[in-house]
Design a protein around this motif. Sequence first.
Motif, PDB file in Angstrom:
ATOM      1  N   LYS A 107       0.816  -1.218   0.000  1.00  0.00           N
ATOM      2  CA  LYS A 107       0.000   0.000   0.000  1.00  0.00           C
ATOM      3  C   LYS A 107       0.851   1.270   0.000  1.00  0.00           C
ATOM      4  O   LYS A 107       0.668   2.129  -0.857  1.00  0.00           O
ATOM      5  CB  LYS A 107      -0.987  -0.007   1.161  1.00  0.00           C
ATOM      6  N   PRO A 108       1.816   1.409   0.954  1.00  0.00           N
ATOM      7  CA  PRO A 108       2.653   2.613   0.894  1.00  0.00           C
ATOM      8  C   PRO A 108       3.457   2.706  -0.396  1.00  0.00           C
ATOM      9  O   PRO A 108       3.643   3.805  -0.939  1.00  0.00           O
ATOM     10  CB  PRO A 108       3.575   2.485   2.103  1.00  0.00           C
ATOM     11  N   LEU A 109       3.901   1.563  -0.913  1.00  0.00           N
ATOM     12  CA  LEU A 109       4.699   1.583  -2.151  1.00  0.00           C
ATOM     13  C   LEU A 109       3.844   2.019  -3.348  1.00  0.00           C
ATOM     14  O   LEU A 109       4.245   2.889  -4.127  1.00  0.00           O
ATOM     15  CB  LEU A 109       5.292   0.203  -2.428  1.00  0.00           C
ATOM     16  N   LEU A 110       2.687   1.410  -3.486  1.00  0.00           N
ATOM     17  CA  LEU A 110       1.837   1.726  -4.643  1.00  0.00           C
ATOM     18  C   LEU A 110       1.302   3.154  -4.571  1.00  0.00           C
ATOM     19  O   LEU A 110       1.189   3.834  -5.596  1.00  0.00           O
ATOM     20  CB  LEU A 110       0.671   0.733  -4.733  1.00  0.00           C
ATOM     21  N   THR A 111       0.961   3.610  -3.350  1.00  0.00           N
ATOM     22  CA  THR A 111       0.427   4.973  -3.233  1.00  0.00           C
ATOM     23  C   THR A 111       1.513   6.033  -3.489  1.00  0.00           C
ATOM     24  O   THR A 111       1.181   7.175  -3.788  1.00  0.00           O
ATOM     25  CB  THR A 111      -0.230   5.206  -1.856  1.00  0.00           C
ATOM     26  N   LEU A 112       2.794   5.626  -3.382  1.00  0.00           N
ATOM     27  CA  LEU A 112       3.870   6.568  -3.744  1.00  0.00           C
ATOM     28  C   LEU A 112       3.701   7.019  -5.197  1.00  0.00           C
ATOM     29  O   LEU A 112       3.891   8.188  -5.528  1.00  0.00           O
ATOM     30  CB  LEU A 112       5.227   5.882  -3.614  1.00  0.00           C
ATOM     31  N   PHE A 113       3.322   6.061  -6.058  1.00  0.00           N
ATOM     32  CA  PHE A 113       3.172   6.371  -7.491  1.00  0.00           C
ATOM     33  C   PHE A 113       1.911   7.189  -7.781  1.00  0.00           C
ATOM     34  O   PHE A 113       1.808   7.794  -8.833  1.00  0.00           O
ATOM     35  CB  PHE A 113       3.154   5.080  -8.313  1.00  0.00           C
TER      36      PHE A 113
END
Lengths: 341, 67
Positions: A107-113
């Motif tokens: 979640k934190p990784l994907l929301t970075l994009f």
Amino acid sequence: MASLDWDTIAILVALGAFPVSLALTRFFMYWNSAHGIVGIDVHKLARPKIPEMCGAAVPITLIVFAVIYCLITGANWILFTAYSLVVGLTALVGALDDRLKLRGIFKPLLTLFCGLPLLILGLEFPGQVYDPTLRVPFFGGYHLHIIYPLTILIVISVTSNTVNMLDPLNGSMSGGISIVSGGLLIGLLLTGGNSSSIFLYASLLFSLLGFFYYNRFPSRAFSGNVGQLSIGASLGALAILGRTEIASIVAMFPNIQNSFFFLSRIRRFTEHRELKARPTRLLVDGRLASSEDPAAPLTLVRTLVAGSPAKEEEIVSDIWGLFLASTSLAVITLFLMGVML
Amino acid sequence: MTQWALMILGFGILTRIVAPLRLVALNLPFGSYFDASVKALVALALSAIWLFMWDRQVRYYFYRRRG
């Protein structure tokens, strides 16, 4: 129309978000129930099944009204495109997580994009999406032409995930973020914010209130990650677009505290469903008490019930009280923006 | 309230003291990027101190209430 000023038009258009969000939430409640998309309300003794992912009503309403506002007023479409893309992408990540149950780190990784539309459109159209000068109360501002654009990605990831983490009880997130968006809207109206930001804050407030009607205690609709992530991303995007960066941090103090203490104890990104030690326990009389397990994370709810057990609705009221206090400080922060030492 | 005042103070330190400093010569290759990175690290360190103080405050409150 000619006799109305732009701020009034912005709020009048945004008012329409309330019935639309209300109707969409009702639709999702019916449709998701019928298709088995339900979650268990673990803080009730009867453990009722509640339709999940109904928070999808909020991002859909936000995007529809951003388009409507652009068409009616001829506002800067670049800004609204950036905003709609951020909200839409985070909603997509949330929906993926709801359906596929992604691991905590994704979640934190994907929301970075998800912040990329703000960054790319901002670099492509300088001055139309964000202003890299950070304004600080009492101390003026400073230009961050390298750091500011990079921070956008982190801001969207942090705000979306921190809102996602503080929705443990009925209406705590929808009510809390309604207070934040309402307070910042009032602050912007009083300090002369631009009409586009006023509209976006107002549409967030009214679409949240539409969802809140069914999400308040006792909940008949759960937000799901689709709602929580997109609502958080919307707040983050608005902090950048509306130039309310520091005030938004202040308004989100309860979220920051909850996320920080959760992460500092668990020391990794994880889902609540993967936790071995729950922060609270349900007593036989239906009240919530702090967990006795020393490994349990020190969440905001656990801190609030540390002294004595409390009913769910009492804890939710306390959380709203905290949001009211932090949002009041945020409004004061907005006023202090123009004050120099 | 304490966290709010500390945060404003922290941003003040960044605005008035850290931002005007030239920590890396700008005529070096990528000089402005290195300069920005060092300042970002200072901001990160200040944030960590801020969160640490918040942490102590909440833990004190939590354990006092639990008795």
